[in-house]
Design a protein around this motif. Structure first.
Motif, mmCIF file in Angstrom:
data_model
loop_
_atom_site.group_PDB
_atom_site.id
_atom_site.type_symbol
_atom_site.label_atom_id
_atom_site.label_comp_id
_atom_site.label_asym_id
_atom_site.label_seq_id
_atom_site.Cartn_x
_atom_site.Cartn_y
_atom_site.Cartn_z
ATOM 1 N N LYS A 100 13.661 -9.851 -42.975
ATOM 2 C CA LYS A 100 15.104 -10.078 -42.827
ATOM 3 C C LYS A 100 15.661 -10.836 -44.030
ATOM 4 O O LYS A 100 16.755 -10.526 -44.509
ATOM 5 C CB LYS A 100 15.407 -10.854 -41.535
ATOM 6 C CG LYS A 100 15.132 -10.077 -40.281
ATOM 7 C CD LYS A 100 16.123 -8.961 -40.126
ATOM 8 C CE LYS A 100 15.900 -8.247 -38.810
ATOM 9 N NZ LYS A 100 16.775 -7.120 -38.643
ATOM 10 N N LEU A 101 14.927 -11.832 -44.496
ATOM 11 C CA LEU A 101 15.382 -12.584 -45.668
ATOM 12 C C LEU A 101 15.447 -11.691 -46.899
ATOM 13 O O LEU A 101 16.401 -11.764 -47.690
ATOM 14 C CB LEU A 101 14.451 -13.769 -45.939
ATOM 15 C CG LEU A 101 14.557 -14.932 -44.980
ATOM 16 C CD1 LEU A 101 13.450 -15.946 -45.246
ATOM 17 C CD2 LEU A 101 15.912 -15.594 -45.081
ATOM 18 N N LEU A 102 14.458 -10.845 -47.076
ATOM 19 C CA LEU A 102 14.447 -9.933 -48.212
ATOM 20 C C LEU A 102 15.616 -8.957 -48.143
ATOM 21 O O LEU A 102 16.291 -8.711 -49.148
ATOM 22 C CB LEU A 102 13.117 -9.176 -48.269
ATOM 23 C CG LEU A 102 12.898 -8.276 -49.477
ATOM 24 C CD1 LEU A 102 12.988 -9.062 -50.776
ATOM 25 C CD2 LEU A 102 11.553 -7.583 -49.363
ATOM 26 N N THR A 103 15.880 -8.433 -46.955
ATOM 27 C CA THR A 103 17.007 -7.519 -46.775
ATOM 28 C C THR A 103 18.330 -8.227 -47.072
ATOM 29 O O THR A 103 19.198 -7.676 -47.751
ATOM 30 C CB THR A 103 17.015 -6.948 -45.348
ATOM 31 O OG1 THR A 103 15.791 -6.262 -45.125
ATOM 32 C CG2 THR A 103 18.168 -5.996 -45.135
ATOM 33 N N ALA A 104 18.477 -9.448 -46.583
ATOM 34 C CA ALA A 104 19.702 -10.208 -46.841
ATOM 35 C C ALA A 104 19.860 -10.493 -48.331
ATOM 36 O O ALA A 104 20.965 -10.351 -48.884
ATOM 37 C CB ALA A 104 19.672 -11.530 -46.067
ATOM 38 N N TYR A 105 18.781 -10.845 -49.002
ATOM 39 C CA TYR A 105 18.835 -11.097 -50.445
ATOM 40 C C TYR A 105 19.262 -9.825 -51.185
ATOM 41 O O TYR A 105 20.117 -9.878 -52.081
ATOM 42 C CB TYR A 105 17.472 -11.575 -50.934
ATOM 43 C CG TYR A 105 17.396 -11.719 -52.432
ATOM 44 C CD1 TYR A 105 17.968 -12.821 -53.067
ATOM 45 C CD2 TYR A 105 16.767 -10.757 -53.211
ATOM 46 C CE1 TYR A 105 17.903 -12.957 -54.446
ATOM 47 C CE2 TYR A 105 16.707 -10.887 -54.592
ATOM 48 C CZ TYR A 105 17.276 -11.990 -55.205
ATOM 49 O OH TYR A 105 17.213 -12.115 -56.563
ATOM 50 N N GLN A 106 18.677 -8.692 -50.814
ATOM 51 C CA GLN A 106 19.027 -7.446 -51.479
ATOM 52 C C GLN A 106 20.498 -7.080 -51.231
ATOM 53 O O GLN A 106 21.179 -6.605 -52.137
ATOM 54 C CB GLN A 106 18.120 -6.322 -50.998
ATOM 55 C CG GLN A 106 16.704 -6.464 -51.507
ATOM 56 C CD GLN A 106 15.734 -5.493 -50.864
ATOM 57 O OE1 GLN A 106 16.021 -4.912 -49.813
ATOM 58 N NE2 GLN A 106 14.571 -5.331 -51.471
ATOM 59 N N ASP A 107 20.980 -7.324 -50.024
ATOM 60 C CA ASP A 107 22.399 -7.058 -49.717
ATOM 61 C C ASP A 107 23.304 -7.942 -50.569
ATOM 62 O O ASP A 107 24.331 -7.473 -51.087
ATOM 63 C CB ASP A 107 22.683 -7.289 -48.232
ATOM 64 C CG ASP A 107 22.071 -6.223 -47.348
ATOM 65 O OD1 ASP A 107 21.660 -5.150 -47.874
ATOM 66 O OD2 ASP A 107 21.988 -6.454 -46.121
#
Length: 119
Positions: free
Chosen positions: A106-113
């Motif tokens: 989830k953190l990685l997805t949020a960072y990419q967003d």
């Protein structure tokens, strides 16, 4: 329009519900187990921020995994005779690790967003 695929019946819903409840109970046990050693220490100071909170959570997951590993070694030596206790500790460690992976994802997805927003 239903998002439930054809053939997904009430028994499947109940099985899914039971899995969710079992994982929730396991996570609560992991959290309770990780807080027990800290009960004797004085109350910790408020967290410095996100990094401190994340670091603390990772240390707790590591402690749960170390406890499970120690119990497995003790069982292999014959010091612990209750296989159910050892297996429960391994399951708790597995659930804690899976939860950590989900948070990381989830953190990685949020960072990419966030990185896609700038421009």
């Amino acid at each position: 329009m239903s998002v439930i695929r054809p053939g997904f019946g009430p028994a499947d819903v109940m099985a899914l519900r039971n899995q969710v409840l079992a994982r929730s109970a396991a996570l609560q046990e992991v959290r309770a187990a990780s807080q027990q050693p800290h009960a004797a220490s004085p109350a910790p100071a408020p967290a410095a921020g996100f990094a401190a909170t994340l670091g603390n959570a990772l240390r707790q997951v590591n402690a749960v995994q170390q406890r499970a590993s120690d119990m497995q070694v003790a069982y292999e030596r014959g010091a612990v005779t209750d296989i159910a206790e050892v297996m429960l500790a391994r399951q708790e460690a597995g659930v804690a690790f899976e939860a950590t992976l989900q948070v990381r994802n989830k953190l990685l997805t949020a960072y990419q967003d966030i990185m896609r927003m700038g421009g």
